[in-house]
Scaffold this active site. Structure first.
Site, PDB file in Angstrom:
ATOM      1  N   ASN A   1       0.846  -1.235   0.040  1.00 31.26           N
ATOM      2  CA  ASN A   1      -0.029   0.011   0.017  1.00 31.26           C
ATOM      3  C   ASN A   1       0.768   1.271  -0.045  1.00 31.26           C
ATOM      4  OD1 ASN A   1      -2.317   1.597   0.205  1.00 31.26           O
ATOM      5  ND2 ASN A   1      -3.374  -0.074   1.624  1.00 31.26           N
TER       6      ASN A   1
ATOM      7  N   HIS B   1      23.570   2.254  12.453  1.00 34.08           N
ATOM      8  CA  HIS B   1      24.807   3.062  12.685  1.00 34.08           C
ATOM      9  C   HIS B   1      25.294   2.713  14.305  1.00 34.08           C
ATOM     10  CE1 HIS B   1      23.479   5.720   9.228  1.00 34.08           C
ATOM     11  NE2 HIS B   1      22.471   5.325   9.850  1.00 34.08           N
TER      12      HIS B   1
ATOM     13  N   ALA C   1      -0.585  -1.349   8.811  1.00 36.99           N
ATOM     14  CA  ALA C   1      -0.012  -0.057   8.680  1.00 36.99           C
ATOM     15  C   ALA C   1       0.935   0.218  10.022  1.00 36.99           C
ATOM     16  CB  ALA C   1      -1.141   0.818   8.754  1.00 36.99           C
TER      17      ALA C   1
ATOM     18  N   ALA D   1      -0.722  -3.767  13.284  1.00 39.86           N
ATOM     19  CA  ALA D   1      -0.378  -2.296  12.750  1.00 39.86           C
ATOM     20  C   ALA D   1       0.361  -1.597  14.024  1.00 39.86           C
ATOM     21  CB  ALA D   1      -1.443  -1.395  12.522  1.00 39.86           C
TER      22      ALA D   1
ATOM     23  N   THR E   1      11.708  -6.158  16.614  1.00 36.40           N
ATOM     24  CA  THR E   1      12.936  -6.179  17.085  1.00 36.40           C
ATOM     25  C   THR E   1      13.839  -7.362  17.113  1.00 36.40           C
ATOM     26  OG1 THR E   1      12.541  -6.190  19.238  1.00 36.40           O
ATOM     27  CG2 THR E   1      12.812  -3.937  18.308  1.00 36.40           C
ATOM     28  N   LYS E   2      12.881  -8.536  17.255  1.00 35.31           N
ATOM     29  CA  LYS E   2      13.526  -9.881  17.274  1.00 35.31           C
ATOM     30  C   LYS E   2      12.652 -10.647  16.098  1.00 35.31           C
ATOM     31  CE  LYS E   2      14.702  -9.570  22.148  1.00 35.31           C
ATOM     32  NZ  LYS E   2      14.326 -10.265  23.495  1.00 35.31           N
TER      33      LYS E   2
ATOM     34  N   ARG F   1      -0.401 -14.709  19.828  1.00 41.17           N
ATOM     35  CA  ARG F   1      -0.944 -15.865  19.659  1.00 41.17           C
ATOM     36  C   ARG F   1      -0.572 -16.610  18.198  1.00 41.17           C
ATOM     37  NH1 ARG F   1      -5.710 -16.587  16.685  1.00 41.17           N
ATOM     38  NH2 ARG F   1      -6.921 -14.761  16.295  1.00 41.17           N
TER      39      ARG F   1
END
Length: 381
Positions: free
Chosen positions: A84, A114, A141, A159, A164-165, A182
């Site tokens: 989208n 960085h 989104a 959304a 991070t993992k 779940r």
């Protein structure tokens, strides 16, 4: 080792190198052309997308504006990927997206990072780690995926989540940082949103047409794939003793086997379903038994089973068979026209629940049948 090589091996490098910047600018010029296309210029967009991306499968669509550090040069799409408005690919190194994955508005896939050390970061020193996203995923989104992340198949990321993992297959994950909420399971086969139920009669008709399911006769070259498919298909099914794959192997070698009625379903070259109809006797009459029907878990309730049954019935009718018997789910097979077997005078073995023995009449003017079911010895019943 060159700076360009360091872009893709996770090492630190300086992204403002003149050679890197020249090539990157050329890629961004092409991206600019893509984003300036009109909605009516679909063919032009498709052509430009093939120039922009490292790989792009069939029927992919990106809604402009599309943002990418390298114009998509390091982005790899399978078939049917949809993005989208506002997809951002920080593609300083490679981003891999599996077939039929969807991105909501303003999703960010960021491969670049960085150093934490301020003394290096102030010079713009950078490192990159690739992102891998599986097949048939949906990223809602505003999702952000950080460098080096792998997301499995059939995953939904809620959304606004920040991934991070790594996320395994077949789960719903949400939040910042993103955590597994779940697994995707039986509830999701019945409801598509809150208390709204899926109309499977309507969906099966649509999916069977849309997915271009090919039904063909099984060949010996298919045996290994079918064997693994059957084991996978019956892992979580309650109407099973777990030995359906061994049953099929035994039936293929026995007198009950009918090669024309051992069928596979194929989608995009992959065997996703199998059905077998074999000879059994009811009293003095020979009829067919449907045993077993197997569909890969990710393709269940998508019209594959319906297509296999329909084609099997068609071939059986052409071969002159009048009845088919099945031992299975009393909630599934009635959709294909099956009724309790006792309605045809078929005596159900006492060790089996009568509601799980069903039959269907294929020929309109078939002679009546009656009597006890006698399976071939290969059935082990």
């Amino acid at each position: 080792m060159s700076l360009k090589e360091n872009m893709h091996n996770g090492k630190l490098y300086w992204p403002s190198d003149d050679e890197i910047m020249r090539e990157q600018t050329q890629c961004l010029d092409k991206l600019y052309d893509f984003n300036m296309t009109r909605p009516s210029e679909g063919e032009k967009r498709d052509h430009l997308l093939k120039e922009l991306l490292a790989e792009v499968g069939k029927n992919c669509y990106i809604e402009p504006p599309f943002h990418a550090n390298w114009g998509g040069k390091h982005v790899h799409f399978g078939d049917g990927v949809y993005a989208n408005f506002g997809l951002t690919c920080v593609d300083d190194t490679h981003i891999y997206v599996g077939s039929h994955t969807m991105f909501g508005p303003n999703v960010v896939l960021a491969t670049a990072g960085h150093p934490i050390l301020p003394g290096l970061r102030k010079y713009g020193i950078q490192y990159n780690c690739p992102i891998h996203i599986g097949e048939n995923c949906w990223l809602g989104a505003g999702v952000i995926v950080l460098p080096g992340i792998t997301i499995g198949d059939n995953v939904i990321i809620g959304a606004g989540s920040v991934v991070t993992k790594d996320i395994p297959s077949n789960v719903i994950a949400v939040g910042n940082p993103c955590r597994i909420l779940r697994e995707i399971g039986e509830h999701d086969r019945e409801y598509y949103f809150k208390d709204r139920k899926i109309d499977w009669t309507e969906m099966n008709a649509f999916l069977e047409k849309e997915q271009e399911i090919l039904i063909r006769q099984e060949t010996p070259e298919d045996y290994n794939a079918v064997y693994e498919l059957i084991k996978e298909a019956f892992l979580t099914t309650e109407y099973t003793d777990g030995n359906e794959h061994n049953l099929v192997t035994a039936l293929r070698k026995g007198t009950a086997f009918i090669p024309e009625l051992s069928l596979v379903a194929v989608i995009n070259g992959e065997i996703v379903g199998h059905i077998m109809f074999t000879r059994v006797n009811v009293g003095k009459d020979e009829i067919l038994a449907l045993a077993p029907l197997s569909v890969k878990p990710q393709y269940q309730k998508q019209g594959v089973g319906t297509a296999l049954i329909r084609e099997g019935h068609k071939i059986a009718k052409q071969l002159g068979y009048a009845y088919v018997l099945v031992l299975g789910s009393e909630t599934y097979y009635p959709r294909a026209g099956y009724v309790p077997a006792k309605q045809f005078g078929i005596e159900v073995p006492k060790e089996f629940p009568s509601e799980n023995f069903m039959a269907i009449q294929l020929q309109e003017k078939a002679n009546p049948i009656s009597g006890a079911v006698r399976y071939a010895k290969e059935f082990g019943i």
